[in-house]
Design an enzyme around this catalytic site. Structure first.
Site, PDB file in Angstrom:
ATOM      1  N   ASN A 191      47.676   8.188 -10.636  1.00 51.10           N
ATOM      2  CA  ASN A 191      48.037   6.945 -11.315  1.00 51.10           C
ATOM      3  C   ASN A 191      46.830   6.012 -11.270  1.00 51.10           C
ATOM      4  O   ASN A 191      46.529   5.432 -10.233  1.00 51.10           O
ATOM      5  CB  ASN A 191      49.246   6.330 -10.585  1.00 51.10           C
ATOM      6  CG  ASN A 191      49.655   5.002 -11.180  1.00 51.10           C
ATOM      7  OD1 ASN A 191      49.128   4.575 -12.212  1.00 51.10           O
ATOM      8  ND2 ASN A 191      50.595   4.339 -10.521  1.00 51.10           N
ATOM      9  N   LYS A 199      46.395   3.267 -12.699  1.00 50.11           N
ATOM     10  CA  LYS A 199      46.785   1.844 -12.760  1.00 50.11           C
ATOM     11  C   LYS A 199      45.897   1.089 -13.736  1.00 50.11           C
ATOM     12  O   LYS A 199      45.499   1.631 -14.762  1.00 50.11           O
ATOM     13  CB  LYS A 199      46.791   1.233 -11.355  1.00 50.11           C
ATOM     14  CG  LYS A 199      47.650   2.050 -10.386  1.00 50.11           C
ATOM     15  CD  LYS A 199      47.939   1.349  -9.089  1.00 50.11           C
ATOM     16  CE  LYS A 199      48.787   2.243  -8.199  1.00 50.11           C
ATOM     17  NZ  LYS A 199      49.168   1.624  -6.949  1.00 50.11           N
ATOM     18  N   HIS A 217      57.899   2.275 -11.060  1.00 52.47           N
ATOM     19  CA  HIS A 217      56.857   2.055 -10.051  1.00 52.47           C
ATOM     20  C   HIS A 217      57.077   0.694  -9.386  1.00 52.47           C
ATOM     21  O   HIS A 217      57.493  -0.265 -10.031  1.00 52.47           O
ATOM     22  CB  HIS A 217      55.466   2.116 -10.688  1.00 52.47           C
ATOM     23  CG  HIS A 217      54.385   2.157  -9.660  1.00 52.47           C
ATOM     24  ND1 HIS A 217      53.924   1.015  -9.037  1.00 52.47           N
ATOM     25  CD2 HIS A 217      53.707   3.194  -9.109  1.00 52.47           C
ATOM     26  CE1 HIS A 217      53.006   1.362  -8.144  1.00 52.47           C
ATOM     27  NE2 HIS A 217      52.855   2.667  -8.169  1.00 52.47           N
ATOM     28  N   GLU A 267      55.131  -1.579  -8.541  1.00 52.77           N
ATOM     29  CA  GLU A 267      54.427  -2.727  -9.132  1.00 52.77           C
ATOM     30  C   GLU A 267      55.178  -3.262 -10.347  1.00 52.77           C
ATOM     31  O   GLU A 267      55.119  -4.457 -10.643  1.00 52.77           O
ATOM     32  CB  GLU A 267      52.981  -2.323  -9.455  1.00 52.77           C
ATOM     33  CG  GLU A 267      52.156  -2.240  -8.173  1.00 52.77           C
ATOM     34  CD  GLU A 267      51.099  -1.157  -8.144  1.00 52.77           C
ATOM     35  OE1 GLU A 267      50.705  -0.665  -9.214  1.00 52.77           O
ATOM     36  OE2 GLU A 267      50.674  -0.783  -7.028  1.00 52.77           O
ATOM     37  N   GLU A 305      57.921   6.414  -2.926  1.00 48.51           N
ATOM     38  CA  GLU A 305      56.732   5.622  -2.608  1.00 48.51           C
ATOM     39  C   GLU A 305      57.151   4.373  -1.831  1.00 48.51           C
ATOM     40  O   GLU A 305      57.530   3.358  -2.437  1.00 48.51           O
ATOM     41  CB  GLU A 305      56.030   5.193  -3.903  1.00 48.51           C
ATOM     42  CG  GLU A 305      55.567   6.354  -4.754  1.00 48.51           C
ATOM     43  CD  GLU A 305      54.438   5.919  -5.681  1.00 48.51           C
ATOM     44  OE1 GLU A 305      53.317   6.400  -5.496  1.00 48.51           O
ATOM     45  OE2 GLU A 305      54.674   5.085  -6.574  1.00 48.51           O
ATOM     46  N   GLY A 348      48.752   1.275  -1.738  1.00 49.29           N
ATOM     47  CA  GLY A 348      47.522   0.495  -1.832  1.00 49.29           C
ATOM     48  C   GLY A 348      47.138  -0.216  -0.556  1.00 49.29           C
ATOM     49  O   GLY A 348      46.269  -1.087  -0.564  1.00 49.29           O
ATOM     50  N   SER A 363      49.090   5.544  -0.371  1.00 47.31           N
ATOM     51  CA  SER A 363      47.884   5.745   0.440  1.00 47.31           C
ATOM     52  C   SER A 363      47.598   7.208   0.760  1.00 47.31           C
ATOM     53  O   SER A 363      47.036   7.526   1.816  1.00 47.31           O
ATOM     54  CB  SER A 363      47.940   4.904   1.722  1.00 47.31           C
ATOM     55  OG  SER A 363      47.908   3.522   1.387  1.00 47.31           O
TER      56      SER A 363
HETATM   57  P1  PGA Z   1      47.932   4.348  -3.657  1.00 51.78           P
HETATM   58  O1  PGA Z   1      48.980   4.139  -4.863  1.00 51.78           O
HETATM   59  O2  PGA Z   1      47.698   5.834  -3.554  1.00 51.78           O
HETATM   60  O3  PGA Z   1      46.716   3.589  -4.063  1.00 51.78           O
HETATM   61  O4  PGA Z   1      48.591   3.809  -2.439  1.00 51.78           O
HETATM   62  C1  PGA Z   1      50.040   5.029  -5.038  1.00 51.78           C
HETATM   63  C2  PGA Z   1      50.865   4.630  -6.221  1.00 51.78           C
HETATM   64  O5  PGA Z   1      51.030   3.428  -6.463  1.00 51.78           O
HETATM   65  O6  PGA Z   1      51.372   5.498  -6.950  1.00 51.78           O
END
Ligand code: PGA
Length: 315
Positions: free
Chosen positions: A71, A73, A155, A157, A225, A231, A271
């Site tokens: 992803n 983003k 997601h 976010e 997640e 993140g 992460s």
């Molecule tokens: P990250 O993001 O690996 O940077 O923690 C994972 C995600 O949001 O799918």
């Protein structure tokens, strides 16, 4: 930073631990309140009963192909994405893994036309119904037109920054599936929800919203997640991730069907990186990963894809 030891494995409150090897989900504690046949205690019992090893693959409870998504983003430029695609094209990827990347919308066409066919394209979002007068949105029809096969929905976010709710996300999933896109359906709890012992409740509500809306689970991959791991560099431990994945699979078994529970890929995100993916991949209910930051580096993403090898042993 890969964090696999218990002490650095993510949020927890001392009182929420019932056994040293556990990760803080109070509802999994094997006390008398829980050993009553409900799905939580079933998860616990299953978690504590090592399964008979299979012949060539020891660590897959599900029957689906290992699945790894990148992803990207809201990251990248034409230049950086050209380099990333070139790195992905030259990477050696294990054949028995479904691999997808989700570039920002504006670069999908560039990626689609330059990435080799080994990797499929996902969108990071899609509109809830047929396209039309919806300023700023991207329709499922447009995504298909441009060659996308998947879309990431739910997601964290989009849930917590943009404010999308369970029902809206469920409708989006139903529409995308109905038009033939696969859906990477994200679920996961906030830190305060985990600390309040609500991890399972939150995940189950999010799963139910998908289940209530979708016509079938054939093209759905579930991404667990935990929001506190996304993140942050604070990855869930293999045990923390595994126990939620078991609970998710049990939920599917109890609320959809045993067949769907077995064939639906349940992937972990938050992460994940080249250093921690192997230990996570060994968990039998972890069927792959959704990767953010580390998917922006081609060689590291390839390492994560290839962590499928840790699931295999000599017969
Ligand atoms: P990250 O993001 O690996 O940077 O923690 C994972 C995600 O949001 O799918």
């Amino acid at each position: 930073m890969a964090m696999l030891s218990t002490s650095l494995s993510g949020p927890k409150s001392a009182n929420s631990y019932c056994a040293p090897e556990f990760s803080g989900l109070r509802r999994l504690c094997p006390n008398s309140n829980n050993v009553n046949g409900n799905s939580h205690s079933q998860s616990f019992l299953r978690f504590c009963s090592p399964r008979k090893p299979l012949k060539s693959v020891v660590a897959m409870a599900g029957t689906g192909t290992f699945f790894v998504g990148g992803n990207w983003k809201c990251n990248g430029t034409k230049e950086s994405i050209t380099k990333l695609v070139s790195d992905l094209n030259s990477a050696k990827l294990e054949s028995d893994v479904d691999v997808v990347v989700a570039p920002p919308f504006v670069y999908i066409d560039q990626v689609k036309s330059s990435l080799n066919g080994r990797i499929e394209i996902a969108a990071q979002n899609s509109w809830v119904s047929k396209g039309g007068a919806f300023t700023g949105e991207i329709s499922v029809e447009q995504l298909k037109d441009i060659g996308c096969k998947w879309v990431i929905l739910g997601h964290s976010e989009r849930r917590h920054v943009i404010g999308e709710d369970n029902q809206f996300i469920g409708k989006k999933a139903a529409y995308a599936l109905g038009q033939g896109l696969g859906v990477i359906a994200c679920i996961g709890e906030l830190l305060e929800e985990r600390e309040a012992g609500k991890t399972f409740d939150v995940c189950y509500q999010q799963l139910k919203a998908f289940a209530d809306a979708v016509p079938s689970w054939d093209n759905i991959v579930i991404a667990y997640e935990p929001v506190w791991a996304i993140g942050t560099g604070v990855v869930a431990t293999p045990v923390q991730a595994q126990e939620v994945h078991v609970a998710v699979r049990d939920w599917l078994k109890n609320n959809v069907s045993a067949e769907v529970a077995s064939k639906t890929r349940i992937i972990y995100g938050g992460s994940v990186n080249g250093g921690n993916c192997a230990e996570l991949a060994k968990q039998e209910d972890i069927d792959g990963f959704l990767v953010g930051g580390a998917s922006l580096k081609g060689p590291e993403f390839a390492t994560i894809v290839n962590s499928v090898t840790t699931k295999k042993v000599a017969a």
